[in-house]
Design an enzyme around this catalytic site. Sequence first.
Site, short mmCIF file in Angstrom:
data_model
loop_
_atom_site.label_atom_id
_atom_site.label_comp_id
_atom_site.label_asym_id
_atom_site.label_seq_id
_atom_site.Cartn_x
_atom_site.Cartn_y
_atom_site.Cartn_z
CE LYS A 83 -4.42 0.57 2.33
NZ LYS A 83 -5.05 0.57 3.64
C1 E4P Z 1 -8.30 1.65 3.69
O1 E4P Z 1 -7.62 0.76 3.25
C2 E4P Z 1 -8.10 2.30 4.98
O2 E4P Z 1 -7.43 1.41 5.84
C3 E4P Z 1 -9.38 2.65 5.71
O3 E4P Z 1 -10.51 2.27 4.98
C4 E4P Z 1 -9.43 4.01 6.29
O4 E4P Z 1 -10.68 4.21 6.91
P1 E4P Z 1 -10.97 5.36 7.99
O5 E4P Z 1 -11.26 6.62 7.25
O6 E4P Z 1 -12.17 4.87 8.72
O7 E4P Z 1 -9.74 5.46 8.85
#
Ligand code: E4P
Length: 214
Positions: A83
Amino acid sequence: MKIFIDTANLDMISEINSWGILDGVTTNPSLIAKEGTDTKTRVNEIARIVDVPISAEVMAVDAEGMVKEGRELASIHPNVNVKLPMGIEALKATKVLSSEGIDVNVTLIFSAQQALLAAKAGARYVSPFVGRLDDIGMYGSEVIRQITEVFYNYGFDTEVIAASIRGPIHVLEAASAGCDIATIPYNVLQQMVSHPKTDEGIRNFIKDYEKSKK
Ligand code: E4P
């Protein structure tokens, strides 16, 4: 639509896997920190309990560092994808890593334009954040729809992961837009199972069954 779980918690991952619906896991530095561990250790543990793609995020902010860290993370297990937080450095690193056969998930995507660039650089996944767009008064699900349309128009293989999901309605909107994947927190997955009329129906079936035995 594929369903990923958005967590680094092993019990939650095991539980959702036992439901027979789990297609992948996404983690991020905040989710890993919440578990009091580090990315490499936890990704290793996740790879031992489920056989699905697992997103592991780099901490480096320059392309060279992202490539180095990305290679290390990808070497943990063949199911691991890397990522990278969207930006010029991430695009450069995506090009390098994807040309080496390493799957990249470009995260922190907030517009279709960003998604288009990530796809062109070779990303396997893009992760637009629905809830965080809603937080600033925008309509996150509309960005999911736009990205899905753009990728369809040009035949990109890049899969769209609806991320930052805050409730079942976000999942429904992503599915209606033809989004490939939603990465969903544990509590939202639980909410998706339930319906008051289902509970009422089960209660009534049991009541009628008990009555018929008397
Ligand atoms: C995506 O891969 C992220 O880990 C995640 O969806 C972030 O979500 P949040 O805005 O609830 O922190």
